[in-house]
Write an enzyme that holds these catalytic residues in place. Structure first.
Site, short mmCIF file in Angstrom:
data_model
loop_
_atom_site.label_atom_id
_atom_site.label_comp_id
_atom_site.label_asym_id
_atom_site.label_seq_id
_atom_site.Cartn_x
_atom_site.Cartn_y
_atom_site.Cartn_z
N LYS A 125 0.83 -1.22 0.00
CA LYS A 125 0.00 0.00 0.00
C LYS A 125 0.86 1.26 0.00
O LYS A 125 0.58 2.20 -0.73
CB LYS A 125 -0.93 0.05 1.23
CG LYS A 125 -1.84 -1.14 1.38
CD LYS A 125 -2.81 -0.96 2.55
CE LYS A 125 -2.15 -0.72 3.90
NZ LYS A 125 -1.34 -1.84 4.42
N ARG A 127 -9.09 0.56 9.82
CA ARG A 127 -8.51 -0.76 10.14
C ARG A 127 -9.54 -1.67 10.80
O ARG A 127 -9.23 -2.82 11.06
CB ARG A 127 -7.38 -0.60 11.15
CG ARG A 127 -6.01 -0.17 10.66
CD ARG A 127 -5.22 -1.28 10.04
NE ARG A 127 -3.85 -1.47 10.44
CZ ARG A 127 -2.79 -0.77 10.03
NH1 ARG A 127 -2.92 0.28 9.27
NH2 ARG A 127 -1.58 -1.13 10.39
N ARG A 141 12.11 -5.46 4.49
CA ARG A 141 11.89 -4.01 4.53
C ARG A 141 12.94 -3.30 5.40
O ARG A 141 13.19 -3.72 6.52
CB ARG A 141 10.49 -3.76 5.09
CG ARG A 141 10.03 -2.34 5.02
CD ARG A 141 8.55 -2.24 4.88
NE ARG A 141 7.82 -2.68 6.05
CZ ARG A 141 6.49 -2.69 6.11
NH1 ARG A 141 5.78 -2.31 5.08
NH2 ARG A 141 5.88 -3.09 7.19
N ARG A 197 12.09 -1.61 10.87
CA ARG A 197 11.08 -1.09 11.79
C ARG A 197 10.94 -2.04 12.97
O ARG A 197 10.95 -3.25 12.79
CB ARG A 197 9.74 -0.99 11.06
CG ARG A 197 9.34 0.40 10.73
CD ARG A 197 8.17 0.43 9.81
NE ARG A 197 6.95 -0.13 10.41
CZ ARG A 197 5.77 -0.13 9.80
NH1 ARG A 197 5.66 0.38 8.59
NH2 ARG A 197 4.72 -0.64 10.38
N ARG A 232 0.49 -8.75 13.82
CA ARG A 232 -0.13 -7.74 12.94
C ARG A 232 -0.94 -8.42 11.84
O ARG A 232 -2.01 -7.95 11.46
CB ARG A 232 0.95 -6.83 12.34
CG ARG A 232 1.54 -5.88 13.39
CD ARG A 232 2.85 -5.26 12.93
NE ARG A 232 2.69 -4.41 11.78
CZ ARG A 232 3.64 -4.16 10.88
NH1 ARG A 232 4.83 -4.72 11.01
NH2 ARG A 232 3.40 -3.37 9.88
P1 AMP Z 1 1.28 0.60 9.49
O1 AMP Z 1 2.45 1.49 9.25
O2 AMP Z 1 0.05 1.01 8.72
O3 AMP Z 1 1.61 -0.87 9.31
O4 AMP Z 1 0.88 0.80 11.03
C1 AMP Z 1 1.81 0.51 12.08
C2 AMP Z 1 1.05 0.35 13.39
O5 AMP Z 1 0.36 1.57 13.70
C3 AMP Z 1 -0.04 -0.72 13.39
O6 AMP Z 1 0.46 -2.03 13.65
C4 AMP Z 1 -0.94 -0.21 14.51
O7 AMP Z 1 -0.38 -0.47 15.79
C5 AMP Z 1 -0.89 1.29 14.31
N1 AMP Z 1 -1.97 1.76 13.38
C6 AMP Z 1 -1.81 2.27 12.12
N2 AMP Z 1 -2.99 2.61 11.59
C7 AMP Z 1 -3.93 2.31 12.53
C8 AMP Z 1 -5.35 2.41 12.57
N3 AMP Z 1 -6.05 2.90 11.53
N4 AMP Z 1 -5.98 2.01 13.70
C9 AMP Z 1 -5.29 1.53 14.76
N5 AMP Z 1 -3.95 1.38 14.78
C10 AMP Z 1 -3.26 1.77 13.68
#
Ligand code: AMP
Length: 233
Positions: free
Chosen positions: A13, A88, A127, A162, A173
């Site tokens: 994404k 999410r 990554r 990360r 996740r």
């Molecule tokens: P991402 O970079 O999108 O993979 O997000 C990293 C982390 O941020 C996720 O594993 C969640 O802990 C948190 N996170 C990101 N977006 C959301 C969301 N819309 N709702 C809740 N937690 C989020």
């Protein structure tokens, strides 16, 4: 054009968002990036969000929704936006629908990125990001060169993984994605907004698949024309 990208961690994404920004001239809004920034700045929201992020769990809806409300109130989203990593879960999706309905700006399209589990694991384990500018590389699909370095940041700061990309957090996740996020496909399909993209292919091929779907939508075709003529000016 108002668009949501739904997909598991590692489904591409973020990578595709960068191309969509260029092509359509609309900003990407990544709740993951907004949250990481809040954690780095140690804001009250960041301090509350950190434990959930480190554990691979979702951050509380109220924190994320507060950030989204604030971000969607900015002027640069007037021509549209790409939501990456939000919503999410169903509560977030419903809150987004309500928020956009109040301003008469409903979503145009939701793209669901489908990637097989082993490929997700391979992409996430590869990554790496630049510790200075945050640019993302993948040692398998977009290698950072030898020795590994960010060619934008000349003094070669180390590339880092990360914290939540370690194996056990990634498994968590992915489980959260299956349980809470993937069901959004039904929610958006019922509204006639959902398009499913097979995103197992390489970056260029996935982009081509996305553009083909998006540019068959009437309001997107005109947006492409507008942003292309703006770039020519
Ligand atoms: P991402 O970079 O999108 O993979 O997000 C990293 C982390 O941020 C996720 O594993 C969640 O802990 C948190 N996170 C990101 N977006 C959301 C969301 N819309 N709702 C809740 N937690 C989020």
């Amino acid at each position: 054009m108002r668009m949501v990208l739904v997909g598991a961690p590692g489904s591409g994404k973020g990578t595709q968002s960068q191309r969509l920004i260029e092509r359509y001239g609309i900003p990407q809004i990544s709740t993951g990036d907004l949250l990481r920034d809040a954690v780095a700045r140690a804001t009250p929201e960041g301090l509350r969000a950190k434990a959930a992020m480190d554990a691979g769990a979702l951050v509380a809806d109220e924190i994320v929704l507060g950030m989204i409300r604030e971000r969607l109130a900015k002027d640069d989203v007037a021509p549209g936006f790409i939501l990456d990593g939000f919503p999410r879960n169903l509560a977030q999706a419903q809150a987004l629908s309500a928020l956009l309905a109040t301003v008469g700006q409903p979503l145009d399209v939701v793209m669901l990125f489908e990637v097989d589990y082993p490929e997700l694991i391979r992409r996430i384990s590869g990554r790496r990001s630049c510790s200075r500018c945050g640019r993302v590389f993948n040692i398998y699909t977009s290698p950072p060169g030898t020795p590994p370095h960010c060619d934008r940041c000349n003094d070669e700061p180390p590339l880092v993984q990360r914290k939540d990309d370690d194996e056990s957090t990634v498994r968590q996740r992915l489980a959260v994605y299956e349980q809470q996020t993937r069901p959004l496909a039904d929610y958006y399909a019922a509204q006639g907004l959902l398009h499913v993209i097979d995103a197992n292919a390489g970056v260029d091929e996935v982009s081509a698949r996305l553009y083909a779907v998006l540019e068959a939508l009437p309001n997107v075709r005109s947006a492409v024309g507008r942003s292309a003529s703006k770039r020519r000016e």
